[in-house]
Design a protein around this motif. Structure first.
Motif, PDB file in Angstrom:
ATOM      1  N   LYS A  12      54.563  26.347  17.847  1.00 43.43           N
ATOM      2  CA  LYS A  12      55.923  26.367  17.359  1.00 43.43           C
ATOM      3  C   LYS A  12      56.669  27.480  18.067  1.00 43.43           C
ATOM      4  N   TYR A  13      57.866  27.196  18.555  1.00 47.53           N
ATOM      5  CA  TYR A  13      58.627  28.206  19.274  1.00 47.53           C
ATOM      6  C   TYR A  13      60.038  28.385  18.745  1.00 47.53           C
ATOM      7  N   ASP A  14      60.453  27.589  17.815  1.00 47.01           N
ATOM      8  CA  ASP A  14      61.824  27.666  17.332  1.00 47.01           C
ATOM      9  C   ASP A  14      61.889  28.634  16.148  1.00 47.01           C
ATOM     10  N   TYR A  15      62.433  29.815  16.410  1.00 42.72           N
ATOM     11  CA  TYR A  15      62.510  30.858  15.383  1.00 42.72           C
ATOM     12  C   TYR A  15      63.955  31.262  15.163  1.00 42.72           C
ATOM     13  N   ASP A  16      64.225  31.801  14.007  1.00 43.29           N
ATOM     14  CA  ASP A  16      65.540  32.388  13.748  1.00 43.29           C
ATOM     15  C   ASP A  16      65.618  33.773  14.373  1.00 43.29           C
ATOM     16  N   VAL A  17      64.539  34.558  14.221  1.00 44.68           N
ATOM     17  CA  VAL A  17      64.551  35.947  14.700  1.00 44.68           C
ATOM     18  C   VAL A  17      63.232  36.281  15.399  1.00 44.68           C
ATOM     19  N   PHE A  18      63.353  36.914  16.552  1.00 46.10           N
ATOM     20  CA  PHE A  18      62.214  37.463  17.288  1.00 46.10           C
ATOM     21  C   PHE A  18      62.320  38.980  17.179  1.00 46.10           C
ATOM     22  N   ILE A  19      61.268  39.653  16.718  1.00 44.43           N
ATOM     23  CA  ILE A  19      61.257  41.114  16.621  1.00 44.43           C
ATOM     24  C   ILE A  19      60.454  41.673  17.788  1.00 44.43           C
ATOM     25  N   SER A  20      61.106  42.524  18.583  1.00 48.17           N
ATOM     26  CA  SER A  20      60.481  43.165  19.736  1.00 48.17           C
ATOM     27  C   SER A  20      60.320  44.645  19.411  1.00 48.17           C
ATOM     28  N   LEU A  37      63.367  41.055   6.709  1.00 45.96           N
ATOM     29  CA  LEU A  37      63.815  39.803   7.319  1.00 45.96           C
ATOM     30  C   LEU A  37      63.015  38.620   6.772  1.00 45.96           C
ATOM     31  N   LYS A  38      61.708  38.805   6.640  1.00 45.17           N
ATOM     32  CA  LYS A  38      60.833  37.723   6.175  1.00 45.17           C
ATOM     33  C   LYS A  38      61.134  37.325   4.727  1.00 45.17           C
ATOM     34  N   SER A  39      61.586  38.271   3.920  1.00 38.02           N
ATOM     35  CA  SER A  39      61.847  37.959   2.512  1.00 38.02           C
ATOM     36  C   SER A  39      63.250  37.403   2.278  1.00 38.02           C
ATOM     37  N   GLY A  45      68.406  28.376   0.124  1.00 38.73           N
ATOM     38  CA  GLY A  45      67.068  28.730  -0.338  1.00 38.73           C
ATOM     39  C   GLY A  45      66.009  28.747   0.747  1.00 38.73           C
ATOM     40  N   GLN A  46      66.370  28.313   1.935  1.00 34.25           N
ATOM     41  CA  GLN A  46      65.411  28.281   3.040  1.00 34.25           C
ATOM     42  C   GLN A  46      65.143  29.692   3.549  1.00 34.25           C
ATOM     43  N   LYS A  47      63.872  29.982   3.846  1.00 37.09           N
ATOM     44  CA  LYS A  47      63.474  31.269   4.404  1.00 37.09           C
ATOM     45  C   LYS A  47      63.768  31.305   5.897  1.00 37.09           C
ATOM     46  N   LEU A  48      64.004  32.508   6.408  1.00 34.47           N
ATOM     47  CA  LEU A  48      64.175  32.682   7.840  1.00 34.47           C
ATOM     48  C   LEU A  48      62.817  32.514   8.526  1.00 34.47           C
ATOM     49  N   GLU A  49      62.840  31.942   9.711  1.00 31.35           N
ATOM     50  CA  GLU A  49      61.636  31.829  10.542  1.00 31.35           C
ATOM     51  C   GLU A  49      61.622  33.046  11.452  1.00 31.35           C
ATOM     52  N   ILE A  50      60.645  33.939  11.248  1.00 32.94           N
ATOM     53  CA  ILE A  50      60.569  35.202  11.981  1.00 32.94           C
ATOM     54  C   ILE A  50      59.370  35.179  12.913  1.00 32.94           C
ATOM     55  N   PHE A  51      59.589  35.563  14.176  1.00 33.00           N
ATOM     56  CA  PHE A  51      58.464  35.751  15.091  1.00 33.00           C
ATOM     57  C   PHE A  51      58.112  37.231  15.092  1.00 33.00           C
ATOM     58  N   PHE A  52      56.892  37.522  14.690  1.00 35.37           N
ATOM     59  CA  PHE A  52      56.349  38.878  14.710  1.00 35.37           C
ATOM     60  C   PHE A  52      54.947  38.720  15.280  1.00 35.37           C
ATOM     61  N   ASP A  53      54.705  39.294  16.434  1.00 34.25           N
ATOM     62  CA  ASP A  53      53.496  38.961  17.200  1.00 34.25           C
ATOM     63  C   ASP A  53      52.201  39.038  16.413  1.00 34.25           C
ATOM     64  N   THR A  54      52.013  40.040  15.585  1.00 28.50           N
ATOM     65  CA  THR A  54      50.742  40.152  14.872  1.00 28.50           C
ATOM     66  C   THR A  54      50.581  39.059  13.816  1.00 28.50           C
ATOM     67  N   GLU A  55      51.662  38.408  13.450  1.00 26.86           N
ATOM     68  CA  GLU A  55      51.606  37.309  12.483  1.00 26.86           C
ATOM     69  C   GLU A  55      51.559  35.947  13.179  1.00 26.86           C
ATOM     70  N   ASP A  56      52.080  35.858  14.403  1.00 26.97           N
ATOM     71  CA  ASP A  56      52.287  34.565  15.040  1.00 26.97           C
ATOM     72  C   ASP A  56      51.438  34.283  16.278  1.00 26.97           C
ATOM     73  N   ILE A  57      50.700  35.262  16.750  1.00 28.97           N
ATOM     74  CA  ILE A  57      49.827  35.024  17.899  1.00 28.97           C
ATOM     75  C   ILE A  57      48.382  35.120  17.417  1.00 28.97           C
ATOM     76  N   HIS A  58      47.647  34.047  17.640  1.00 32.48           N
ATOM     77  CA  HIS A  58      46.285  33.955  17.123  1.00 32.48           C
ATOM     78  C   HIS A  58      45.265  34.026  18.255  1.00 32.48           C
ATOM     79  N   VAL A  59      44.031  34.285  17.902  1.00 28.96           N
ATOM     80  CA  VAL A  59      42.949  34.383  18.868  1.00 28.96           C
ATOM     81  C   VAL A  59      42.921  33.131  19.737  1.00 28.96           C
ATOM     82  N   GLY A  60      42.814  33.340  21.031  1.00 31.94           N
ATOM     83  CA  GLY A  60      42.736  32.228  21.970  1.00 31.94           C
ATOM     84  C   GLY A  60      44.079  31.737  22.476  1.00 31.94           C
ATOM     85  N   ALA A  61      45.177  32.275  21.935  1.00 29.44           N
ATOM     86  CA  ALA A  61      46.514  31.829  22.351  1.00 29.44           C
ATOM     87  C   ALA A  61      46.888  32.423  23.706  1.00 29.44           C
TER      88      ALA A  61
END
Length: 159
Positions: A12-20, A37-39, A45-61
């Motif tokens: 998945k690559y479509d995010y509302d916010v990318f945190i660098s 941002l995540k809360s 009522g929809q939550k924001l889609e946040i990219f935060f590397d430690t939450e969104d990048i998994h082993v082997g990616a």
């Protein structure tokens, strides 16, 4: 050969916010930027889609591709400037890519909203993007969040 009954994982690559941010500051950024941002929720009522590397990048990616595509396809980028940030090659890569997005979308797009911690020397190549210091304006994360929610809610940043 046996075929897996499990559906293939879809990246998945479509995010509302990318945190660098610089990983040296990960715990602070997680608590003071990511969690607020995540809360957050949009008026529907929809939550924001946040990219935060430690939450969104998994082993082997393929983390480099994942980060590049996440920056390109995020509606907003929130870099957390610090002295450490501008000393890290990958942070410089991320802000450079975010800067290109800012230029391509138009300087009035406000798609890049930097927060500064301390008094970092801002990299010359991105000093045309206005930033705010959390040391001087402790409410900067809440104000950026309000802008993001307002833009997403009004349709000015397609969701």
């Amino acid at each position: 050969r046996l075929q897996s009954l499990e559906p293939e994982a879809v990246e998945k690559y479509d995010y509302d916010v990318f945190i660098s941010y610089a990983h040296d500051e990960g715990p602070w950024v997680y608590e003071h930027v990511y969690l607020p941002l995540k809360s957050a929720t949009l008026p529907n009522g929809q939550k924001l889609e946040i990219f935060f590397d430690t939450e969104d990048i998994h082993v082997g990616a393929d983390w480099q591709s994942k980060i590049s595509l996440a920056i390109d396809e995020s509606k907003f980028i929130v870099p957390v400037y610090s002295t450490a940030y501008f000393q890290k090659p990958y942070c410089l890569y991320e802000i450079g890519r975010a800067h290109r997005k800012w230029i391509n979308e138009g300087r009035l797009s406000y798609c890049v909203m930097p927060i500064a911690r301390g008094r970092p020397e801002i990299e010359q190549s991105v000093n045309d993007i206005e930033y705010e210091s959390i040391d001087e304006r402790p409410d900067v994360v809440q104000r950026i969040l309000a802008k993001i929610v307002a833009r997403l809610s009004s349709g000015n940043a397609d969701r």
